[in-house]
Every structure is written in C-alpha cells, then in structure tokens.
Write a protein that holds these residues in place. Sequence first.
Motif, PDB file in Angstrom:
ATOM      1  N   GLU A 107      42.316  63.187  90.631  1.00  0.00           N
ATOM      2  CA  GLU A 107      41.689  61.912  90.291  1.00  0.00           C
ATOM      3  C   GLU A 107      40.520  62.115  89.336  1.00  0.00           C
ATOM      4  OE1 GLU A 107      42.821  58.831  91.205  1.00  0.00           O
ATOM      5  OE2 GLU A 107      44.513  59.921  92.056  1.00  0.00           O
ATOM      6  N   GLU A 108      40.093  63.349  89.142  1.00  0.00           N
ATOM      7  CA  GLU A 108      38.991  63.699  88.251  1.00  0.00           C
ATOM      8  C   GLU A 108      39.537  64.172  86.906  1.00  0.00           C
ATOM      9  OE1 GLU A 108      35.675  63.464  89.025  1.00  0.00           O
ATOM     10  OE2 GLU A 108      36.312  62.562  90.903  1.00  0.00           O
ATOM     11  N   PRO A 109      38.802  63.951  85.821  1.00  0.00           N
ATOM     12  CA  PRO A 109      39.251  64.467  84.518  1.00  0.00           C
ATOM     13  C   PRO A 109      39.083  65.990  84.451  1.00  0.00           C
ATOM     14  CG  PRO A 109      37.130  63.380  84.281  1.00  0.00           C
ATOM     15  CD  PRO A 109      37.572  63.166  85.702  1.00  0.00           C
ATOM     16  N   HIS A 110      39.957  66.641  83.695  1.00  0.00           N
ATOM     17  CA  HIS A 110      39.900  68.080  83.482  1.00  0.00           C
ATOM     18  C   HIS A 110      40.217  68.380  82.028  1.00  0.00           C
ATOM     19  CE1 HIS A 110      39.543  69.063  87.727  1.00  0.00           C
ATOM     20  NE2 HIS A 110      40.571  68.270  87.988  1.00  0.00           N
ATOM     21  N   THR A 111      39.855  69.586  81.580  1.00  0.00           N
ATOM     22  CA  THR A 111      40.185  70.040  80.236  1.00  0.00           C
ATOM     23  C   THR A 111      40.852  71.406  80.333  1.00  0.00           C
ATOM     24  OG1 THR A 111      38.066  71.158  79.922  1.00  0.00           O
ATOM     25  CG2 THR A 111      38.212  68.852  79.184  1.00  0.00           C
ATOM     26  N   VAL A 112      41.477  71.819  79.245  1.00  0.00           N
ATOM     27  CA  VAL A 112      42.052  73.155  79.118  1.00  0.00           C
ATOM     28  C   VAL A 112      41.407  73.760  77.873  1.00  0.00           C
ATOM     29  CG1 VAL A 112      44.148  74.504  78.794  1.00  0.00           C
ATOM     30  CG2 VAL A 112      44.227  72.391  80.151  1.00  0.00           C
ATOM     31  N   VAL A 113      40.615  74.837  78.100  1.00  0.00           N
ATOM     32  CA  VAL A 113      39.866  75.450  77.014  1.00  0.00           C
ATOM     33  C   VAL A 113      40.139  76.951  77.012  1.00  0.00           C
ATOM     34  CG1 VAL A 113      37.576  75.852  76.028  1.00  0.00           C
ATOM     35  CG2 VAL A 113      38.046  73.714  77.239  1.00  0.00           C
ATOM     36  N   SER A 114      40.571  77.477  75.884  1.00  0.00           N
ATOM     37  CA  SER A 114      40.860  78.898  75.737  1.00  0.00           C
ATOM     38  C   SER A 114      39.568  79.699  75.605  1.00  0.00           C
ATOM     39  CB  SER A 114      41.724  79.118  74.498  1.00  0.00           C
ATOM     40  OG  SER A 114      41.777  80.483  74.157  1.00  0.00           O
ATOM     41  N   PHE A 145      43.613  79.172  71.392  1.00  0.00           N
ATOM     42  CA  PHE A 145      44.481  78.015  71.174  1.00  0.00           C
ATOM     43  C   PHE A 145      43.617  76.764  71.231  1.00  0.00           C
ATOM     44  CE2 PHE A 145      45.106  79.083  75.735  1.00  0.00           C
ATOM     45  CZ  PHE A 145      44.736  77.900  76.359  1.00  0.00           C
ATOM     46  N   PRO A 146      44.071  75.657  70.650  1.00  0.00           N
ATOM     47  CA  PRO A 146      43.249  74.436  70.603  1.00  0.00           C
ATOM     48  C   PRO A 146      42.915  73.912  71.999  1.00  0.00           C
ATOM     49  CG  PRO A 146      45.173  74.235  69.165  1.00  0.00           C
ATOM     50  CD  PRO A 146      45.365  75.478  69.979  1.00  0.00           C
ATOM     51  N   ARG A 147      41.712  73.439  72.152  1.00  0.00           N
ATOM     52  CA  ARG A 147      41.292  72.873  73.441  1.00  0.00           C
ATOM     53  C   ARG A 147      41.861  71.471  73.608  1.00  0.00           C
ATOM     54  NH1 ARG A 147      35.299  72.597  74.252  1.00  0.00           N
ATOM     55  NH2 ARG A 147      35.804  71.113  75.870  1.00  0.00           N
ATOM     56  N   SER A 148      42.055  71.103  74.855  1.00  0.00           N
ATOM     57  CA  SER A 148      42.541  69.745  75.137  1.00  0.00           C
ATOM     58  C   SER A 148      41.377  68.774  75.116  1.00  0.00           C
ATOM     59  CB  SER A 148      43.213  69.699  76.511  1.00  0.00           C
ATOM     60  OG  SER A 148      42.232  69.763  77.543  1.00  0.00           O
ATOM     61  N   SER A 149      41.703  67.514  75.027  1.00  0.00           N
ATOM     62  CA  SER A 149      40.703  66.479  75.281  1.00  0.00           C
ATOM     63  C   SER A 149      40.621  66.347  76.801  1.00  0.00           C
ATOM     64  CB  SER A 149      41.135  65.166  74.634  1.00  0.00           C
ATOM     65  OG  SER A 149      42.382  64.762  75.170  1.00  0.00           O
ATOM     66  N   GLU A 195      43.160  83.837  78.471  1.00  0.00           N
ATOM     67  CA  GLU A 195      42.405  83.268  79.588  1.00  0.00           C
ATOM     68  C   GLU A 195      41.973  81.851  79.195  1.00  0.00           C
ATOM     69  OE1 GLU A 195      41.812  85.047  82.441  1.00  0.00           O
ATOM     70  OE2 GLU A 195      42.836  86.812  81.630  1.00  0.00           O
ATOM     71  N   TYR A 196      41.934  80.948  80.171  1.00  0.00           N
ATOM     72  CA  TYR A 196      41.474  79.590  79.894  1.00  0.00           C
ATOM     73  C   TYR A 196      40.732  79.050  81.101  1.00  0.00           C
ATOM     74  CZ  TYR A 196      45.568  78.080  82.564  1.00  0.00           C
ATOM     75  OH  TYR A 196      46.501  77.899  83.558  1.00  0.00           O
ATOM     76  N   PHE A 197      40.035  77.910  80.904  1.00  0.00           N
ATOM     77  CA  PHE A 197      39.244  77.311  81.979  1.00  0.00           C
ATOM     78  C   PHE A 197      39.095  75.820  81.721  1.00  0.00           C
ATOM     79  CE2 PHE A 197      36.418  78.423  78.574  1.00  0.00           C
ATOM     80  CZ  PHE A 197      35.453  77.431  78.551  1.00  0.00           C
ATOM     81  N   CYS A 198      38.533  75.115  82.693  1.00  0.00           N
ATOM     82  CA  CYS A 198      38.208  73.693  82.554  1.00  0.00           C
ATOM     83  C   CYS A 198      36.730  73.604  82.198  1.00  0.00           C
ATOM     84  CB  CYS A 198      38.496  72.951  83.865  1.00  0.00           C
ATOM     85  SG  CYS A 198      37.900  71.242  83.879  1.00  0.00           S
ATOM     86  N   VAL A 226      34.836  71.076  82.255  1.00  0.00           N
ATOM     87  CA  VAL A 226      34.156  70.174  83.181  1.00  0.00           C
ATOM     88  C   VAL A 226      33.859  70.900  84.501  1.00  0.00           C
ATOM     89  CG1 VAL A 226      34.286  67.948  84.377  1.00  0.00           C
ATOM     90  CG2 VAL A 226      35.385  68.220  82.145  1.00  0.00           C
ATOM     91  N   HIS A 227      34.757  71.788  84.898  1.00  0.00           N
ATOM     92  CA  HIS A 227      34.653  72.551  86.149  1.00  0.00           C
ATOM     93  C   HIS A 227      34.932  74.027  85.826  1.00  0.00           C
ATOM     94  CE1 HIS A 227      36.194  68.442  87.037  1.00  0.00           C
ATOM     95  NE2 HIS A 227      35.158  68.452  87.861  1.00  0.00           N
ATOM     96  N   PRO A 228      33.942  74.763  85.291  1.00  0.00           N
ATOM     97  CA  PRO A 228      34.169  76.118  84.776  1.00  0.00           C
ATOM     98  C   PRO A 228      34.711  77.135  85.789  1.00  0.00           C
ATOM     99  CG  PRO A 228      32.048  75.283  84.036  1.00  0.00           C
ATOM    100  CD  PRO A 228      32.579  74.310  85.039  1.00  0.00           C
ATOM    101  N   LYS A 229      34.624  76.836  87.082  1.00  0.00           N
ATOM    102  CA  LYS A 229      35.189  77.770  88.075  1.00  0.00           C
ATOM    103  C   LYS A 229      36.725  77.690  88.111  1.00  0.00           C
ATOM    104  CE  LYS A 229      31.133  78.195  90.925  1.00  0.00           C
ATOM    105  NZ  LYS A 229      30.548  78.180  92.237  1.00  0.00           N
ATOM    106  N   MET A 230      37.263  76.650  87.492  1.00  0.00           N
ATOM    107  CA  MET A 230      38.728  76.528  87.394  1.00  0.00           C
ATOM    108  C   MET A 230      39.191  77.404  86.233  1.00  0.00           C
ATOM    109  SD  MET A 230      39.262  72.393  87.771  1.00  0.00           S
ATOM    110  CE  MET A 230      40.961  72.504  87.255  1.00  0.00           C
ATOM    111  N   THR A 231      39.958  78.441  86.532  1.00  0.00           N
ATOM    112  CA  THR A 231      40.414  79.357  85.498  1.00  0.00           C
ATOM    113  C   THR A 231      41.910  79.626  85.627  1.00  0.00           C
ATOM    114  OG1 THR A 231      39.949  81.308  86.840  1.00  0.00           O
ATOM    115  CG2 THR A 231      38.165  80.513  85.397  1.00  0.00           C
ATOM    116  N   GLY A 232      42.489  80.101  84.539  1.00  0.00           N
ATOM    117  CA  GLY A 232      43.895  80.456  84.537  1.00  0.00           C
ATOM    118  C   GLY A 232      44.186  81.499  83.470  1.00  0.00           C
ATOM    119  N   THR A 233      45.369  82.070  83.568  1.00  0.00           N
ATOM    120  CA  THR A 233      45.790  83.118  82.637  1.00  0.00           C
ATOM    121  C   THR A 233      47.217  82.875  82.174  1.00  0.00           C
ATOM    122  OG1 THR A 233      44.400  84.709  83.806  1.00  0.00           O
ATOM    123  CG2 THR A 233      46.066  85.612  82.336  1.00  0.00           C
ATOM    124  N   ILE A 234      47.423  83.054  80.877  1.00  0.00           N
ATOM    125  CA  ILE A 234      48.773  83.000  80.304  1.00  0.00           C
ATOM    126  C   ILE A 234      49.061  84.374  79.726  1.00  0.00           C
ATOM    127  CG2 ILE A 234      50.283  81.954  78.570  1.00  0.00           C
ATOM    128  CD1 ILE A 234      48.261  79.571  78.555  1.00  0.00           C
TER     129      ILE A 234
END
Length: 120
Positions: free
Chosen positions: A68-75, A80-84, A103-106, A108-116
């Motif tokens: 329900e909260e907004p998130h972003t995807v930032v490399s 790679f280009p960041r999302s809105s 590696e990427y993260f949100c 808005v919430h920098p503790k949210m991370t991921g790896t491709i």
Amino acid sequence: MTTLLQKTKMALLICGISSLALSVFADGGANSSAGGKVNKIEIKDFMFNPQKITVKSGEKITWVNRDEEPHTVVSVGKKFPRSSGLDTDQEYSITAGAPGTYEYFCSVHPKMTGTIVVEK
C-alpha cells in the motif's frame, strides 16, 4: 422452430467460449516479450521477492508493487535507469544487459535491497 430460450442459451455459450479464448491469448502475451522470458519481482511487506534473481542477458525483469506504500527501484552505481515511485499494483520493467551482478534498493525505504545476476 428455434425458441427464444434456445437462442439465448446459444448466445451465452458463444460469449463464454469467446471470453475463455480471449483470456488464454491475453495471458499468453503477458508472459512473453521480444527478449524472451519475463522475470517478475514482487514488492510486498517492504521486501523484494525474490531478493536475488538470476536471468539471462536480454530477458525482461518486471517489478510489481503489492504494498500500500510507494516504492522505487534504484540501481547501485546507476547501472540501469531508476523507476519512478510505484504505487500499489504499478509495474516497472527493464531488459537485462551485460552479464554481471546488479544490486538495487528502494530509495524510499533503503533497507529494501535486491540483487540481479545476469548470465550470458
């Protein structure tokens, strides 16, 4: 002579078959792209799921926000280009580029991370 009830039943049957055929074609198109396989990453409960994904170069990667909260995807390193900002049920897609680990993260919430991991 065909009754009105028989005509109505036939029309309903034709509509049902048409709807089924359209849903099958629509679903098939949602899972393909010019690059091949589509890889989905769900954003839910303030996490990227799966947190790590392995794809082939040229495959599509799509994030979908189920929170329900907004998130972003930032490399990390702007690879790679960041999302809105993604509101609930909004999607963001990229095509995997050169082999490597991304590696990427949100933002808005920098503790949210991921790896491709992109393979050849």
